[in-house]
Design a protein around this motif. Structure first.
Motif, PDB file in Angstrom:
ATOM      1  N   ILE A  91      14.420  14.389  30.112  1.00  0.00           N
ATOM      2  CA  ILE A  91      13.826  15.399  30.985  1.00  0.00           C
ATOM      3  C   ILE A  91      14.707  15.625  32.212  1.00  0.00           C
ATOM      4  O   ILE A  91      14.836  16.750  32.706  1.00  0.00           O
ATOM      5  N   THR A  92      15.317  14.547  32.713  1.00  0.00           N
ATOM      6  CA  THR A  92      16.253  14.697  33.833  1.00  0.00           C
ATOM      7  C   THR A  92      17.348  15.691  33.467  1.00  0.00           C
ATOM      8  O   THR A  92      17.664  16.606  34.243  1.00  0.00           O
ATOM      9  N   TRP A  93      17.910  15.519  32.284  1.00  0.00           N
ATOM     10  CA  TRP A  93      18.972  16.420  31.840  1.00  0.00           C
ATOM     11  C   TRP A  93      18.462  17.857  31.677  1.00  0.00           C
ATOM     12  O   TRP A  93      19.104  18.812  32.089  1.00  0.00           O
ATOM     13  N   LEU A  94      17.279  18.006  31.070  1.00  0.00           N
ATOM     14  CA  LEU A  94      16.734  19.350  30.848  1.00  0.00           C
ATOM     15  C   LEU A  94      16.516  20.068  32.172  1.00  0.00           C
ATOM     16  O   LEU A  94      16.790  21.275  32.291  1.00  0.00           O
ATOM     17  N   CYS A  95      16.009  19.334  33.174  1.00  0.00           N
ATOM     18  CA  CYS A  95      15.804  19.952  34.491  1.00  0.00           C
ATOM     19  C   CYS A  95      17.139  20.320  35.135  1.00  0.00           C
ATOM     20  O   CYS A  95      17.247  21.363  35.792  1.00  0.00           O
ATOM     21  N   GLN A  96      18.145  19.487  34.951  1.00  0.00           N
ATOM     22  CA  GLN A  96      19.476  19.837  35.458  1.00  0.00           C
ATOM     23  C   GLN A  96      19.967  21.137  34.836  1.00  0.00           C
ATOM     24  O   GLN A  96      20.468  22.024  35.529  1.00  0.00           O
ATOM     25  N   GLN A 133      16.906  23.014  38.056  1.00  0.00           N
ATOM     26  CA  GLN A 133      15.824  22.436  38.868  1.00  0.00           C
ATOM     27  C   GLN A 133      16.267  21.050  39.348  1.00  0.00           C
ATOM     28  O   GLN A 133      15.776  20.019  38.892  1.00  0.00           O
ATOM     29  N   LEU A 134      17.182  21.025  40.299  1.00  0.00           N
ATOM     30  CA  LEU A 134      17.798  19.757  40.685  1.00  0.00           C
ATOM     31  C   LEU A 134      16.841  18.838  41.435  1.00  0.00           C
ATOM     32  O   LEU A 134      16.973  17.613  41.359  1.00  0.00           O
ATOM     33  N   ASP A 135      15.882  19.396  42.169  1.00  0.00           N
ATOM     34  CA  ASP A 135      14.883  18.545  42.819  1.00  0.00           C
ATOM     35  C   ASP A 135      14.053  17.801  41.771  1.00  0.00           C
ATOM     36  O   ASP A 135      13.787  16.600  41.908  1.00  0.00           O
ATOM     37  N   GLN A 136      13.629  18.536  40.734  1.00  0.00           N
ATOM     38  CA  GLN A 136      12.876  17.905  39.659  1.00  0.00           C
ATOM     39  C   GLN A 136      13.749  16.903  38.906  1.00  0.00           C
ATOM     40  O   GLN A 136      13.289  15.821  38.522  1.00  0.00           O
ATOM     41  N   ALA A 137      15.016  17.250  38.698  1.00  0.00           N
ATOM     42  CA  ALA A 137      15.926  16.329  38.019  1.00  0.00           C
ATOM     43  C   ALA A 137      16.051  15.033  38.804  1.00  0.00           C
ATOM     44  O   ALA A 137      16.048  13.936  38.218  1.00  0.00           O
ATOM     45  N   SER A 138      16.156  15.136  40.120  1.00  0.00           N
ATOM     46  CA  SER A 138      16.252  13.931  40.953  1.00  0.00           C
ATOM     47  C   SER A 138      14.998  13.075  40.826  1.00  0.00           C
ATOM     48  O   SER A 138      15.067  11.849  40.729  1.00  0.00           O
ATOM     49  N   ALA A 139      13.840  13.739  40.816  1.00  0.00           N
ATOM     50  CA  ALA A 139      12.575  13.008  40.709  1.00  0.00           C
ATOM     51  C   ALA A 139      12.464  12.291  39.363  1.00  0.00           C
ATOM     52  O   ALA A 139      12.067  11.124  39.285  1.00  0.00           O
ATOM     53  N   TRP A 140      12.804  12.987  38.290  1.00  0.00           N
ATOM     54  CA  TRP A 140      12.758  12.360  36.968  1.00  0.00           C
ATOM     55  C   TRP A 140      13.810  11.268  36.848  1.00  0.00           C
ATOM     56  O   TRP A 140      13.591  10.249  36.174  1.00  0.00           O
ATOM     57  N   GLY A 141      14.970  11.443  37.478  1.00  0.00           N
ATOM     58  CA  GLY A 141      15.988  10.397  37.466  1.00  0.00           C
ATOM     59  C   GLY A 141      15.508   9.131  38.143  1.00  0.00           C
ATOM     60  O   GLY A 141      15.766   8.020  37.679  1.00  0.00           O
ATOM     61  N   THR A 142      14.782   9.313  39.248  1.00  0.00           N
ATOM     62  CA  THR A 142      14.211   8.158  39.948  1.00  0.00           C
ATOM     63  C   THR A 142      13.181   7.464  39.068  1.00  0.00           C
ATOM     64  O   THR A 142      13.110   6.231  39.023  1.00  0.00           O
ATOM     65  N   ARG A 143      12.400   8.274  38.343  1.00  0.00           N
ATOM     66  CA  ARG A 143      11.397   7.693  37.441  1.00  0.00           C
ATOM     67  C   ARG A 143      12.079   6.891  36.324  1.00  0.00           C
ATOM     68  O   ARG A 143      11.612   5.824  35.926  1.00  0.00           O
TER      69      ARG A 143
END
Length: 419
Positions: free
Chosen positions: A189-194, A198-208
């Motif tokens: 999901i991090t990759w898909l958001c990137q 959607q880099l803010d969402q990517a950062s959030a999913w990366g943290t998760r």
């Protein structure tokens, strides 16, 4: 072109299967566990004629027809429908019964809470669930090669929610393996958001992902999650942070498998490319090159490392960033013939930038034409950004015929460009 309606798609698929409206109603009711009442033939007829919309029945109709919700609607499934679809499939495939009321999420899909009432006990979670969800993950990675990221995020997020709930209600090795699988979904999901910009969402999913990796007590996965985070920083154009995060992934390098080392080394190389340090970039990619043939693990993440010419792609990208025109062009010439269709759009745009740096505008325009052809079919913010970068590299020819050709190409996909 007139849009195909849900009813028309139901009718089309039903006809392909040789199934009558009554037969479809029976199958849907069976999937719903109903022996009386439920969906009727007349109701399906109303759906097909466009008099009503399926709404709550949509996930089960899709399952009965053997298609996705996205195919029926022609659009990304709303998160609630994607979750219902995934639950129905899980119940059918693994014979589980799950109370839908146990699933709560916020609008981002990141928050997760559990209502224990009605949820299976740990004994009810079969060990086969790990293999099952890893297959779903493989399916999504394959779909990423052809579909737009916005269409895949709801499905991936729904699968993640279910895996996380199952993990939280399991114990021992099964719990640990489910958390590993959940982290693999958040990495996707991090990759898909990137890719969707959607880099803010990517950062959030990366943290998760990083949180879940620690929860699974998996050093390989922790390093992978740090590399994912470095990739987000790379897209933000932050070279120093990219290097720092990738270096953190390599902190316990002797205990890492080849895949993780290759991931972290090439990501650190991208960070050095962003700050213009070619020597460090080359050294890191050379180190990764000595490991690439040793990748033999079965981890359900980091699958990109098995892409043909993976490191050549990374080096070509780094060289394009450092504006090493002729050297980048030679690498792109090597990479492009074997590129998957969806990836070929980004690669062609980067190739166009390298060709512009080599003062070969006519060939750059031809490469951009190929990239735009992909952009017409794929909703990728990453691809559109690469197109914009290529336009900037073509600045000496903006007022020439080459510039006019590119303007026409970009106008066709609604991509605004600077004068």
């Amino acid at each position: 072109m007139e849009r195909v309606t849900i009813g028309e798609r139901i009718r089309e698929r039903r006809a392909e299967l040789g199934m009558g409206q009554g037969q479809l109603a029976v199958k849907v009711n069976q999937l719903a566990g109903l022996t009386s009442g439920g969906l009727t033939r007349n109701e399906i007829s109303r759906y097909e004629r466009g008099l009503r919309k399926p709404h709550d029945w949509l996930p089960l109709i899709a399952r009965a027809l053997g298609v996705s919700i996205g195919w029926l609607t022609g659009a990304p499934a709303p998160p609630s429908l994607a979750l219902a679809d995934a639950l129905a499939q899980l119940e059918q495939d693994l014979g589980m019964t799950i109370d839908r009321r146990t699933f709560l999420t916020d609008t981002s899909g990141l928050a997760l809470s559990v209502l224990p009432s009605g949820f299976p006990s740990s004994e009810a979670v079969p060990p086969e669930a790990v293999t099952y969800f890893r297959r779903r993950l493989d399916d999504l990675w394959r779909a990423d090669a052809a579909q737009s990221p916005r269409r895949l995020v709801p499905t991936a997020a729904a699968q993640f929610q279910i895996v996380a709930h199952l993990a939280s209600n399991s114990h021992g090795d099964l719990r640990r393996r489910l958390w590993q699988t959940a982290a693999a979904f958040t990495g996707l999901i991090t990759w898909l958001c990137q890719d969707a910009g959607q880099l803010d969402q990517a950062s959030a999913w990366g943290t998760r992902t990083l949180e879940l990796a620690h929860r699974a007590h998996d050093k390989q996965l922790v390093a992978h999650a740090l590399t994912n985070r470095a990739m987000v920083d790379m897209d933000l154009g932050d070279g120093p942070t990219t290097v720092e995060m990738a270096s953190a992934a390599l902190a316990d390098e002797k205990r890492l498998c080849a895949k993780v080392k290759v991931q972290a080394l090439q990501q650190a190389a991208h960070g050095h490319a962003l700050v213009g340090d070619r020597r460090a970039c080359d050294q890191l990619l050379d180190r990764a090159g000595r490991l690439i043939d040793r990748i033999d693990d079965d981890h359900p993440w980091g699958v990109a490392t098995r892409t043909p010419l993976y490191l050549e792609i990374q080096r070509a990208t780094c060289y394009s960033r450092m504006r090493l025109g002729a050297e980048a062009v030679r690498l792109w010439d090597q990479v492009m013939p074997s590129a998957e269709w969806r990836s070929s759009g980004v690669f062609a745009a980067r190739q166009a930038a390298a060709l512009a740096d080599s003062r070969r505008p006519e060939e750059a325009v031809a490469a951009l034409e190929a990239a735009v052809h992909v952009a017409e079919k794929v909703e990728s913010a990453r691809l559109r950004q690469e197109l914009t970068t290529s336009w900037e590299r073509l600045a000496p020819w903006h007022q020439a015929s080459h510039g006019q050709e590119v303007r026409a190409l970009f106008d066709g996909i609604g991509l605004p460009i600077t004068p």
